[in-house]
Design an enzyme around this catalytic site. Structure first.
Site, PDB file in Angstrom:
ATOM      1  N   ASP A  77      -6.369 -31.223  56.812  1.00  0.00           N
ATOM      2  CA  ASP A  77      -7.539 -31.437  55.947  1.00  0.00           C
ATOM      3  C   ASP A  77      -8.482 -32.354  56.724  1.00  0.00           C
ATOM      4  O   ASP A  77      -8.091 -32.941  57.751  1.00  0.00           O
ATOM      5  CB  ASP A  77      -7.073 -32.086  54.614  1.00  0.00           C
TER       6      ASP A  77
ATOM      7  N   ARG B 230      -7.140 -19.692  44.942  1.00  0.00           N
ATOM      8  CA  ARG B 230      -7.523 -20.725  43.967  1.00  0.00           C
ATOM      9  C   ARG B 230      -7.875 -20.046  42.643  1.00  0.00           C
ATOM     10  O   ARG B 230      -7.469 -20.496  41.571  1.00  0.00           O
ATOM     11  CB  ARG B 230      -8.736 -21.535  44.473  1.00  0.00           C
TER      12      ARG B 230
ATOM     13  N   HIS C 100      -4.925 -33.394  43.946  1.00  0.00           N
ATOM     14  CA  HIS C 100      -5.630 -32.108  43.854  1.00  0.00           C
ATOM     15  C   HIS C 100      -4.593 -31.049  43.454  1.00  0.00           C
ATOM     16  O   HIS C 100      -4.228 -30.174  44.243  1.00  0.00           O
ATOM     17  CB  HIS C 100      -6.280 -31.786  45.202  1.00  0.00           C
TER      18      HIS C 100
ATOM     19  N   GLN D 251      -5.207 -27.210  43.919  1.00  0.00           N
ATOM     20  CA  GLN D 251      -5.129 -26.794  45.322  1.00  0.00           C
ATOM     21  C   GLN D 251      -3.668 -26.576  45.718  1.00  0.00           C
ATOM     22  O   GLN D 251      -3.314 -25.555  46.329  1.00  0.00           O
ATOM     23  CB  GLN D 251      -5.765 -27.885  46.206  1.00  0.00           C
TER      24      GLN D 251
ATOM     25  N   ARG E  80     -13.743 -33.290  38.166  1.00  0.00           N
ATOM     26  CA  ARG E  80     -13.679 -33.742  39.567  1.00  0.00           C
ATOM     27  C   ARG E  80     -14.381 -35.095  39.595  1.00  0.00           C
ATOM     28  O   ARG E  80     -15.596 -35.177  39.409  1.00  0.00           O
ATOM     29  CB  ARG E  80     -14.373 -32.753  40.496  1.00  0.00           C
TER      30      ARG E  80
ATOM     31  N   CYS F 298      -7.327 -26.695  53.088  1.00  0.00           N
ATOM     32  CA  CYS F 298      -7.879 -26.533  51.732  1.00  0.00           C
ATOM     33  C   CYS F 298      -9.357 -26.157  51.771  1.00  0.00           C
ATOM     34  O   CYS F 298      -9.870 -25.614  50.811  1.00  0.00           O
ATOM     35  CB  CYS F 298      -7.676 -27.809  50.928  1.00  0.00           C
TER      36      CYS F 298
END
Ligand code: CP
Ligand code: NVA
Length: 308
Positions: free
Chosen positions: A222, A290, A129, A132, A102, A262
């Protein structure tokens, strides 16, 4: 060497393989079975930004699959000046089987992958991402019994999560409609590149949230300011004010539409409590998926399904 840096790295058929593994392992998990498909394998996590879901889900995945994980931070010199990224990647990848990164800059993941002797997974960058998006598409598939012909309405910023979802939707026959204020669309050319890769893709951008959610199976938003954009928060709050997913907007969607995010969410900004806590909000299922979907990714990357 297989990597998952963006969803460009997986075909539609490979996504279906990942979903099949995910479904199998999720149902076994529900019965208390934790199949050790990756015994002795080691995953390293290199994180430059905060994380709850990504970090914990990957660590739990490796424990359930019979492997181990190492959370590595600045003390290893990652992202610093101690040694070059190339040397760091060459060395770390001799000792572990897979690395999740990340990073603030997307280039960090691509540079690491270029020099890595093991698989690299993008755990979120400023551009993408993918983990996700895979979990989210799995969540929609699970909820509606399939993906083809569904419509996802993205209401918000043309950010990392939006880019990955647009590409994932295009690959799997899901219509993607994005409602965003002018100036917050994805960069010029991104959706054209997706259309080139997936000529049948249905991708639209509008500035009208109600038009976007019309007929949609999933309404997704988001945060208005992602990690790293804190300085723009005040301006973004004003610019996105008309793009809040609230009870009124959600009520204009079909009666079986789900709300997706998310997470982490800023309640009262991009989404109201009433929608976050709505009976058709699937945000917790998404987060739980996830872990299940990343097992699908890890087994696909490293396991016996590696040929598919
Ligand atoms: N959605 C997501 O990636 O959450 P974290 O930032 O907590 O990992
Ligand atoms: N767009 C958000 C997603 C967090 C999971 C961010 O980058 O901060």
């Amino acid at each position: 060497m297989r990597h998952l840096v963006t969803l460009d790295d997986v075909t539609a058929a490979q996504l279906e393989t990942i979903f099949a593994i995910t479904e199998d392992l999720k149902s076994k998990f529900a019965q208390g079975v934790r199949e050790p498909l990756l015994p002795g394998r080691v995953l390293a996590l290199l994180f430059e930004k905060q994380s709850l879901r990504t970090r914990v889900s990957f660590e739990a995945c490796m424990t359930h699959l019979g492997g181990g994980s190492l959370m590595l931070g600045a003390d290893t010199g990652f992202g610093g000046k101690r040694e070059s990224m190339a040397d760091f990647a060459r060395v770390l990848s001799q000792m572990v089987d897979v690395v999740v990164i990340r990073s603030k800059r997307h280039d960090t993941v691509t540079e690491f992958a270029k020099h890595s002797a093991c698989s690299v997974i993008n755990g979120l960058t400023d551009r993408a991402h993918p983990c996700q998006a895979i979990a989210d598409l799995f969540t929609i598939r699970e909820r509606f019994g399939g993906l083809a012909g569904r419509k996802l309405a993205w209401v918000g910023d043309g950010n990392n999560v939006a880019r990955s979802l647009a590409l994932g939707c295009a690959k799997l026959g899901v219509e993607f409609v994005m409602a965003t204020p002018s100036g917050y669309e994805m960069e010029n050319g991104y959706l054209d590149r997706v259309r080139k890769q997936c000529p049948d893709a249905k991708l639209t951008v509008t500035s009208d949230p109600e038009a976007a959610v019309d007929g949609a199976s999933a309404i997704y938003t988001d945060v208005w300011a992602s990690m790293g954009q804190e300085a723009e928060e005040a301006k973004r709050k004003k610019d996105f004010a008309a793009f809040q997913v609230n009870e009124h907007l959600f009520a204009t969607a079909p009666d079986d539409a789900v709300f997706m995010h998310c997470l982490p969410a800023k309640r009262g900004e991009e989404v109201t409590d009433g929608v976050m806590d709505h009976e058709r909000s699937v945000v917790v299922e998404q987060a739980a998926n996830r872990m299940h979907a990343q097992k699908g990714v890890l087994v696909w990357l490293l396991g016996t399904h590696a040929a598919g």
